[in-house]
Write a protein that holds these residues in place. Structure first.
Motif, PDB file in Angstrom:
ATOM      1  N   PRO A   1      -6.454 -11.008  14.877  1.00 21.49           N
ATOM      2  CA  PRO A   1      -7.712 -10.648  14.210  1.00 21.49           C
ATOM      3  C   PRO A   1      -8.199 -11.801  13.349  1.00 21.49           C
ATOM      4  O   PRO A   1      -7.511 -12.794  13.139  1.00 21.49           O
ATOM      5  N   ARG A   2      -9.397 -11.648  12.827  1.00 21.62           N
ATOM      6  CA  ARG A   2      -9.924 -12.573  11.820  1.00 21.62           C
ATOM      7  C   ARG A   2      -9.775 -11.985  10.415  1.00 21.62           C
ATOM      8  O   ARG A   2      -9.820 -12.708   9.429  1.00 21.62           O
ATOM      9  N   VAL A   3      -9.651 -10.651  10.359  1.00 24.15           N
ATOM     10  CA  VAL A   3      -9.516  -9.937   9.089  1.00 24.15           C
ATOM     11  C   VAL A   3      -8.307  -9.011   9.189  1.00 24.15           C
ATOM     12  O   VAL A   3      -8.088  -8.360  10.214  1.00 24.15           O
ATOM     13  N   LEU A   4      -7.521  -8.976   8.127  1.00 26.52           N
ATOM     14  CA  LEU A   4      -6.321  -8.149   8.094  1.00 26.52           C
ATOM     15  C   LEU A   4      -6.417  -7.205   6.900  1.00 26.52           C
ATOM     16  O   LEU A   4      -6.659  -7.646   5.767  1.00 26.52           O
ATOM     17  N   VAL A   5      -6.241  -5.905   7.154  1.00 28.15           N
ATOM     18  CA  VAL A   5      -6.282  -4.889   6.109  1.00 28.15           C
ATOM     19  C   VAL A   5      -4.890  -4.278   6.000  1.00 28.15           C
ATOM     20  O   VAL A   5      -4.351  -3.758   6.980  1.00 28.15           O
ATOM     21  N   LEU A   6      -4.307  -4.362   4.806  1.00 31.64           N
ATOM     22  CA  LEU A   6      -2.927  -3.940   4.597  1.00 31.64           C
ATOM     23  C   LEU A   6      -2.860  -2.911   3.474  1.00 31.64           C
ATOM     24  O   LEU A   6      -3.343  -3.160   2.375  1.00 31.64           O
ATOM     25  N   ASP A   7      -2.250  -1.773   3.764  1.00 30.80           N
ATOM     26  CA  ASP A   7      -2.079  -0.735   2.751  1.00 30.80           C
ATOM     27  C   ASP A   7      -0.604  -0.683   2.362  1.00 30.80           C
ATOM     28  O   ASP A   7       0.229  -0.158   3.095  1.00 30.80           O
ATOM     29  N   GLU A   8      -0.286  -1.257   1.224  1.00 34.86           N
ATOM     30  CA  GLU A   8       1.080  -1.349   0.722  1.00 34.86           C
ATOM     31  C   GLU A   8       2.019  -2.014   1.739  1.00 34.86           C
ATOM     32  O   GLU A   8       3.002  -1.416   2.203  1.00 34.86           O
ATOM     33  N   PRO A   9       1.746  -3.275   2.093  1.00 35.58           N
ATOM     34  CA  PRO A   9       2.545  -3.936   3.132  1.00 35.58           C
ATOM     35  C   PRO A   9       3.979  -4.232   2.722  1.00 35.58           C
ATOM     36  O   PRO A   9       4.813  -4.512   3.584  1.00 35.58           O
TER      37      PRO A   9
END
Length: 262
Positions: free
Chosen positions: A157-165
């Motif tokens: 991806p170009r954008v990474l969304v992480l929820d409590e990685p």
């Protein structure tokens, strides 16, 4: 790729959980989203990775409305690691990572040699190549998290969304994962509970409280004793990191006397 959240409000079951949030993540920047439990962090992120639609406002990637894209187009631009990510089926770790290549495949969806190479590199980057042939359900929490991050990286991806990685990771793994995310050169929006990790690794922080942005800016400017008392209900002592100079925090319970002095 630039991520822009503009005037976004989110409603779930008739209740508004996020109120008029505006946030910008510049290309290649790591933006941290922090706040107490129930502040709306995960709800906002679910809107960004299209699990929810905003009741108002828009999420844009380089000016394009993310929710106007097809699922395949969106997945080629943005990958997400939600808290509930994973699988109920006992695929191998390599098979889980290979799911990240689906947005790039056509026809039968059989992975190509190039796909397999990308997946192998992703597992190696997160230090999980030795897990490739292990069953995912038999892995520890930390091992699963590494595999899921590898899956997101394999998506290219170009954008990474992480929820409590960093959930389920020991301290060394937490530092490694966040360093890896920084070195990826992707645009990253990450919800983090550990304010000290956020202070060291994030370019900017947005503080959510009650579904609204309470403060935003560089960690040193945002993580003040006054804000931490108001938003998190703790007494904070700021100290500089001995090597990087980044602000680090020591915490005490906020007594009634301390509440009146901050």
């Amino acid at each position: 790729m630039r991520l822009e959240i503009t005037g976004v409000s989110v409603e779930v079951a008739g209740r508004r959980l996020v109120h008029d949030v505006t946030l910008t993540a510049g290309s290649g920047r790591l933006i941290g989203l922090v706040g107490p439990n129930g502040s709306g962090k995960s709800t906002l992120l679910r809107c960004v990775y299209r699990a929810l639609r905003p009741a108002a406002g828009a999420v844009r990637l380089d000016g394009t409305d993310l929710h106007a894209l097809t699922a395949r187009e969106a997945a080629r631009r943005l990958a997400a690691l939600p808290q509930e990510g994973g699988t109920d089926f006992d695929f191998t770790a390599a098979e889980v990572v290979a799911m990240g290549r689906l947005p790039h495949q056509r026809g039968s969806g059989a992975p190509s040699a190039a796909d397999r190479e990308i997946c192998a590199r992703a597992l190696e980057r997160v230090g999980a190549d030795h897990l490739a042939h292990r069953g995912f359900l038999g892995l520890s929490g930390g091992e699963k998290q590494r595999v899921l991050i590898a899956r997101a990286l394999a998506q290219e991806p170009r954008v990474l969304v992480l929820d409590e990685p960093t959930n389920h990771l020991d301290i060394a793994q937490q530092l490694e994962v966040l360093a890896l995310v920084r070195d990826s050169r992707l645009t990253v929006l990450a919800a983090l509970h550990d304010l000290n990790l956020a202070a060291v690794h994030c370019d900017e922080l947005y503080v959510l409280a009650g579904g609204r942005i309470a403060a935003s800016g560089p960690p040193h400017d945002v993580l003040t004793p006054k804000l931490l008392a108001e938003v998190f209900g703790v007494r904070a002592h700021r100290v500089p990191h001995p090597e990087t100079g980044a602000v680090q925090l020591l915490f005490d319970r906020l007594t009634e006397n301390a509440r009146t002095s901050v």
